[in-house]
Design a protein around this motif. Structure first.
Motif, PDB file in Angstrom:
ATOM      1  N   GLU A 199       0.846  -1.019  -0.086  1.00  0.00           N
ATOM      2  CA  GLU A 199      -0.219   0.266   0.145  1.00  0.00           C
ATOM      3  C   GLU A 199       0.744   1.360  -0.096  1.00  0.00           C
ATOM      4  O   GLU A 199       0.249   2.715  -0.192  1.00  0.00           O
ATOM      5  N   ARG A 200       1.814   1.185   0.401  1.00  0.00           N
ATOM      6  CA  ARG A 200       2.818   2.017   0.903  1.00  0.00           C
ATOM      7  C   ARG A 200       4.356   2.029   0.844  1.00  0.00           C
ATOM      8  O   ARG A 200       4.825   0.883   1.378  1.00  0.00           O
ATOM      9  N   GLN A 259       7.048  -0.570   3.176  1.00  0.00           N
ATOM     10  CA  GLN A 259       5.990  -1.561   3.575  1.00  0.00           C
ATOM     11  C   GLN A 259       6.425  -2.662   4.471  1.00  0.00           C
ATOM     12  O   GLN A 259       6.361  -3.329   4.717  1.00  0.00           O
ATOM     13  N   THR A 300      10.569   8.740   5.665  1.00  0.00           N
ATOM     14  CA  THR A 300       8.697   8.677   6.000  1.00  0.00           C
ATOM     15  C   THR A 300       8.556  10.187   4.903  1.00  0.00           C
ATOM     16  O   THR A 300       7.718  10.814   4.125  1.00  0.00           O
ATOM     17  N   GLU A 314       7.517  11.839   1.158  1.00  0.00           N
ATOM     18  CA  GLU A 314       6.346  12.843   1.571  1.00  0.00           C
ATOM     19  C   GLU A 314       6.539  13.828   1.111  1.00  0.00           C
ATOM     20  O   GLU A 314       5.413  14.828   0.070  1.00  0.00           O
ATOM     21  N   TRP A 332       4.503  11.421  -2.843  1.00  0.00           N
ATOM     22  CA  TRP A 332       4.833   9.574  -2.828  1.00  0.00           C
ATOM     23  C   TRP A 332       3.403   9.702  -3.749  1.00  0.00           C
ATOM     24  O   TRP A 332       3.159   8.929  -4.342  1.00  0.00           O
ATOM     25  N   SER A 333       2.607  10.138  -3.259  1.00  0.00           N
ATOM     26  CA  SER A 333       1.485   9.176  -3.917  1.00  0.00           C
ATOM     27  C   SER A 333       0.664   9.494  -5.459  1.00  0.00           C
ATOM     28  O   SER A 333      -0.191   8.363  -5.008  1.00  0.00           O
ATOM     29  N   TRP A 340       2.505   7.081  -6.572  1.00  0.00           N
ATOM     30  CA  TRP A 340       2.570   5.008  -6.098  1.00  0.00           C
ATOM     31  C   TRP A 340       1.249   4.231  -6.848  1.00  0.00           C
ATOM     32  O   TRP A 340       0.339   5.017  -7.119  1.00  0.00           O
ATOM     33  N   GLN A 358      -0.387   0.903  -6.704  1.00  0.00           N
ATOM     34  CA  GLN A 358      -0.519  -0.695  -6.203  1.00  0.00           C
ATOM     35  C   GLN A 358      -1.117  -1.269  -6.762  1.00  0.00           C
ATOM     36  O   GLN A 358      -1.995  -2.133  -7.557  1.00  0.00           O
TER      37      GLN A 358
END
Length: 397
Positions: free
Chosen positions: A40-41, A44, A103, A107, A111-112, A115, A117
């Protein structure tokens, strides 16, 4: 179908370091980059493994991290009033500090927005670059690819493991993410392995089940500050490595350089202390045979001793095979990618396995050297990738 400039397959330390370098220094936008990972991230899998074994401090020094600034982690420790989280002459960071810093860096690059998944199923070369097929049916087209998959999804099992048959539920490998997540350890416990992961696990179980933990290893403890000599970070040893044209000889140099199954002095002293306190017992002997009995496992040692355990945890590392072999072998065959006798990629100085197909981590070690799998190796790969990206774009301009 998404169209990207760069696709990074793998969102662990290697993939995230490369992503940070490209986004901070490579003049690319988040919408130009995609990081494909089944989790998910970011990081992880790393966080789960290090948390599982109970690691408190990293083995590597504070200058090894995801940032382009070598002293970024030390500055972060000062800014957050946690200089005490840097230990010893190498300022080794606590796991908590390292993870929080990582982290914050991810940020920083949003990153999101990059990303994805998912799990890669295939990789096909075409006129526009590379066509990525995913298990969920999605497709991604990318001009450049970085293969940054780790090897920790390939547990190495000892030969005697198959003797357990239906009792294998009492013996689990640390790298088997699914099975270990469901595993309920019960004393007495045997931890199998002589390296730093096995040592951390033994320390963790020794605190919880004092006097009911055995650390079983085939060799005496191998104590080294790092898992290879720091000379491999620079020209001291790398110049000879780079002059070597035989990939078989390069592989031999890597094997000799790595302190496989080793641990640093601090962890070694903690083990010895707990052994003196009777909380852990260490056994230096190979296992002759095993048999399931009464919800546990009987272990017969080559030394002649026998012991019954309710739980066995294998910290025996990973196999020496290529990562993601389920689909990567098909790509190698179809695209006729060059491999050395050991099966690993033959690549150029830009870490290219084929035009616009780059590799990092274990896949890059015949070019980067013995540190390729480490955080320091991730930085070396990211630096070369960044320089390649900047050079290519200056030529196009």
């Amino acid at each position: 179908m998404s169209i990207k400039k760069w696709a990074i397959i793998g969102g662990g330390l290697h993939g995230c370091t490369a992503a940070y370098y490209l986004l901070k220094k490579g003049k690319i936008r988040n919408e130009d980059l995609i990081i494909i990972d089944p989790h998910e991230r970011p990081l992880q899998r790393w966080e789960k493994l290090t948390g599982t074994i109970g690691m408190d401090y990293l083995r590597s020094p504070s200058v090894h991290h995801l940032s382009t600034d070598p002293f970024a982690l030390q500055k972060y420790a000062e800014e957050t009033d946690r200089k005490h989280h840097l230990k010893g002459r190498y300022k080794r960071p606590s796991l908590q500090l390292f993870n929080e810093h990582s982290t914050s860096l991810m940020e920083e690059i949003n990153w999101s927005k990059s990303w994805y998944q998912g799990t890669v199923e295939d990789l096909i070369r075409n006129k526009e670059g590379w066509f990525i097929s995913l298990e969920n049916g999605d497709h991604i087209q990318s001009e450049y690819i970085l293969l940054a998959m780790g090897v920790n999804d390939q547990p190495l099992y000892p030969n005697w493991y198959n003797q357990l048959h239906k009792h294998q539920e009492r013996c689990v490998h640390l790298f088997d993410e699914e099975k270990y997540g469901k595993f309920k350890a019960a004393p007495p416990i045997a931890v199998i392995g002589g390296g730093i992961s096995a040592a951390h696990l033994a320390l963790k179980f020794g605190k919880k089940y004092p006097g009911q933990v055995h650390l079983i290893k085939r060799h005496p403890f191998r104590v080294h500050d790092f898992d290879s000599d720091p000379g491999w970070l620079g020209p001291k040893y790398l110049s000879k490595f780079e002059k070597q044209k035989s990939f078989s000889d390069r592989r031999d140099m890597i094997k000799k350089a790595r302190f496989k199954g080793s641990l640093n002095r601090e962890v070694f002293l903690r083990l010895k202390r707990m052994e003196e306190e009777g909380k852990i017992q260490t056994v230096s002997s190979s296992i002759k045979e095993v048999a399931g009995r009464g919800g546990g496992v009987d272990v017969a040692f080559e030394s002649g001793k026998n012991q019954h355990f309710k739980s066995i945890v294998l910290a025996t590392g990973s196999t020496s095979e290529l990562p993601e072999k389920k689909w990567l072998h098909g790509v190698i065959s179809r695209e006729r990618l060059s491999c050395a006798e050991c099966g690993f990629p033959v690549i150029d100085e830009n870490l290219q396995w084929a035009p616009c197909l780059h590799v990092g981590g274990a896949l890059a070690e015949l070019e980067i050297g013995p540190v390729s799998r480490n955080i320091s190796g991730a930085k070396k790969v990211a630096e070369r990738l960044l320089q390649y990206h900047l050079n290519v774009n200056s030529i196009k301009a």
